[in-house]
Design an enzyme around this catalytic site. Structure first.
Site, PDB file in Angstrom:
ATOM      1  N   ASP A   1     -66.134  16.092  88.396  1.00 27.37           N
ATOM      2  CA  ASP A   1     -65.659  16.545  89.702  1.00 27.37           C
ATOM      3  C   ASP A   1     -64.256  17.138  89.608  1.00 27.37           C
ATOM      4  OD1 ASP A   1     -65.864  16.570  92.690  1.00 27.37           O
ATOM      5  OD2 ASP A   1     -64.168  15.189  92.516  1.00 27.37           O
TER       6      ASP A   1
ATOM      7  N   GLU B   1     -67.396  21.056  87.455  1.00 25.76           N
ATOM      8  CA  GLU B   1     -67.248  21.670  88.779  1.00 25.76           C
ATOM      9  C   GLU B   1     -65.880  22.350  88.772  1.00 25.76           C
ATOM     10  OE1 GLU B   1     -66.536  20.909  93.493  1.00 25.76           O
ATOM     11  OE2 GLU B   1     -65.793  19.565  91.952  1.00 25.76           O
TER      12      GLU B   1
END
EC number: 2.4.1.18
Length: 639
Positions: free
Chosen positions: A313, A366
């Site tokens: 993330d 990401e």
């Protein structure tokens, strides 16, 4: 029988170097035996503490009952406590140098108390018997870049609620396993990506503000229950990806922040150690012990829980020192720019260790900027990830599909631009939870027009997605036309499947997944032009797109023809690369999918004649919002 657990000088040395990759077997709380007595061995890294005690329900939370011993280096505190049972609650009571008493959850705990409680809990991970050897056999020798990857992003607590009427309504990991396996097999997804697994105190954070990096959340059961879930998924041929959050951590006082009275996990300078937008703490990646904590954590999920991949993330927030910060809120690096040199080194180290040890593990970034070489190997000065989310594709796709069809011709390039840089990385095309929250609307509600138009738009949009180069990711509910935005507080609107349009959408996405997995042309060559060719990328006046995916063996090439308007295109002619018969394998206008019907023949013979710079063409009536997909063979030529 328990074995004695202890911290050796070698353990301390490797940990201090940041290379003790199984430190999770030493730090934390582990079943142990000393002098014939069974109990638990406790160990914690608290280099600047004045004193440390273990407190728990086994000693009445007595502050003085169990004082820990400082190691030779002075950085780690240890203690064996006989008689402590599995399931006991505990914390570390840390006395700071200034006399403050800090009750801290164990950073390496394998299990935690269910919120709102925040103590750690003893457990034993060794008791679960895995039976997923066939899954690992199936992965041997495979290049994951050349495999179909279709990911179902899922939040367990809001996928489906238990009808028992309890406040949370959570299914346990074991109950969820039986239901999700059936769904994923029916739909033909290859992987599931689970969000919100590492322990976190606040449901509304969706698991992105973590306090227990080594503990599967207690919301759905015990760690061995989570093992059962993964084992079941593997037994049915489904890979498991975990959302992983090394960018920042929860600032709650019982967690990692100011752990021993000083900032050992974060930088004491708030310009380096705090994220103002998120109100979280940033890991100090200059410290070997902190890097070790995170890299060992990744390996822990792989080794102990058989995780197949980690979606990392907020990578961009780690790579840029000024991410989300104003002037005066960040400190440049030694070269005077905004690149986080420690984060760059961390990612290279992380991917070298993880993918070097486990080549088939999917590490997925990401990363929302144009940072170069995210998926290039570290030896080529890349970060070393297996895949990167294509956020540019996602943005262009959503913005284009939201447009009234009348205005789409002016934005025609938005659907072709991603192919211009497609070969720069190994991409995943993500339509994730982030796109269906915060008033962004669900995927179907982003679409223009009346209800039937919205579903038709989404069918043709998804067809474009599955035809485009790159692996695929869909968030739960978006495959059947969930109409409300996602909320972690409620289950998906499964009742919508009583409606023809929603059943049709689910069946259509299921067919897309079936076709995607069946034909290697759609996944074998994703990151270069050898696997993709535009037929006509420039028909902006009619807002149509045509392209084909090329199989490496010349067989079963796939042609896509897409109409992004509600206008039927009578006698639509599309150039094709080869003579022969083009066999229809998908038609979004079919009534069974919610369409209004189609007259496109099942088989169309190519006709010689120049069209779209091709020597042959096929012709048919292209339906409104129509997506027509054909399979064809390369014509063999005689020598």
């Amino acid at each position: 029988m328990s074995q004695k657990v202890f911290i050796s000088e070698d353990d301390e040395y490797l940990f201090g170097q940041g290379t003790h990759y199984d430190i999770y077997d030493k730090l934390g709380a582990h079943p142990s035996e000393e002098k014939g007595k069974k109990g638990f061995f406790f160990a914690v890294w608290a280099p600047n503490a004045a004193d440390v005690h273990v407190v728990g329900d086994f000693n009445g939370w007595d502050e003085n009952a169990h004082q820990m011993k400082r190691s030779k280096t002075g950085n780690i505190w240890t203690l064996f406590i006989p008689g402590v049972a599995i399931g006991a609650l505990y914390k570390f009571l840390i006395t700071a140098q200034d006399g403050r008493k800090l009750y801290k959850a164990d950073p390496y705990a394998n299990y935690a108390e269910l919120r709102p409680g925040n103590a750690s809990r003893t457990t034993d991970l060794s008791g679960f018997k895995w039976s997923d050897s066939k899954w690992y056999e199936s992965l041997k020798g495979k290049d994951m870049n050349r495999q179909p990857i279709a990911i179902y992003e899922c939040h367990i607590g809001s996928w489906m609620k238990h009808p028992d009427g309890t406040e949370d309504g959570f299914y346990t990991y074991r109950q969820f396993a039986d239901r999700i396996v059936e769904y994923l097999k029916e739909m033909k997804y290859t992987h599931i990506e689970l969000i919100g697994i590492a322990e976190h105190p606040f449901d509304g954070s969706w698991g992105y503000q973590v306090t227990g990096y080594y503990a599967p959340t207690a919301r759905y059961g015990e760690p061995t229950d989570f093992m059962y879930l993964i084992n079941q998924l593997h037994k049915h041929g489904i890979g498991v990806i975990l959302d992983w959050v090394p960018a920042h951590f929860c600032p709650d006082e019982f967690g990692l922040a100011c752990f021993d009275g000083t900032c050992i996990y974060e930088d004491p300078d708030p310009r380096k150690g705090e994220h103002p937008d998120w109100g979280t703490k940033i890991f100090n990646l200059a410290k070997p012990e902190v890097k070790n904590f995170l890299i060992a954590n990744a390996l822990y999920w792989i080794r102990k829980f058989h995780i197949d991949g980690l979606r990392v993330d907020a990578v961009a927030s780690m790579l840029y020192l000024d991410y989300g910060k104003k002037d005066g809120q960040w400190v440049p690096n030694k070269y005077g720019d905004n690149k986080n040199l420690d984060a760059i080194e961390f990612f290279k180290h992380f991917n070298s260790v993880v993918r070097g040890t486990y080549p088939n593990i999917l590490t997925i970034a990401e990363e929302s900027t144009a940072w170069p070489k995210v998926t290039a190997p570290p030896e080529e000065d890349g970060l070393g990830f297996a895949f990167k989310w294509n956020m540019g594709w996602m943005h262009d796709f959503c913005e284009y599909m939201k447009l009234d069809p009348y205005f789409r011709q002016g934005a025609h390039y938005m659907m072709t631009f991603a192919m211009s840089y497609n070969d720069s990385e190994n991409y995943i095309l993500p339509l994730s939870h982030d796109e269906v929250v915060h008033l962004k609307c669900s995927m179907v509600e982003k679409m223009p027009g009346y209800k039937v138009d919205k579903y038709a738009n989404l069918r043709v949009g998804y067809t474009y997605m599955f035809g485009h180069s790159g692996k695929k990711l869909l968030f739960m509910g978006q495959d059947f036309g969930q109409e409300r935005e996602w909320s972690e507080k409620r289950e998906l609107d499964w009742f919508l499947l009583e409606n023809d349009l929603n059943r049709g959408m689910k069946d259509y996405v299921g067919k897309l997944l079936e076709i995607y997995r069946k034909y290697p042309a759609l996944y074998e060559v994703d990151n270069d032009w050898g696997g993709f060719e535009w037929i006509n990328a420039d028909d902006k006046e009619r807002s149509t797109y045509s392209f084909y995916r090329r199989a490496s063996n010349g067989k079963d090439n796939i042609l896509f023809v897409l109409n992004m308007t509600p206008m039927e295109r009578k006698g639509f002619k599309v150039g094709v690369p080869f003579d022969g018969t083009y066999t229809k394998i998908l038609d979004s206008a079919k009534e069974c999918y919610g369409g209004s019907g189609s007259s496109v023949p099942d088989k169309i013979k190519a006709v010689k004649g120049l069209c779209d710079y091709k020597d042959y063409s096929i012709e048919f009536d292209l339906p409104p919002y129509g997506a027509e997909v054909f399979v064809f063979q390369t014509k063999k030529t005689k020598n």
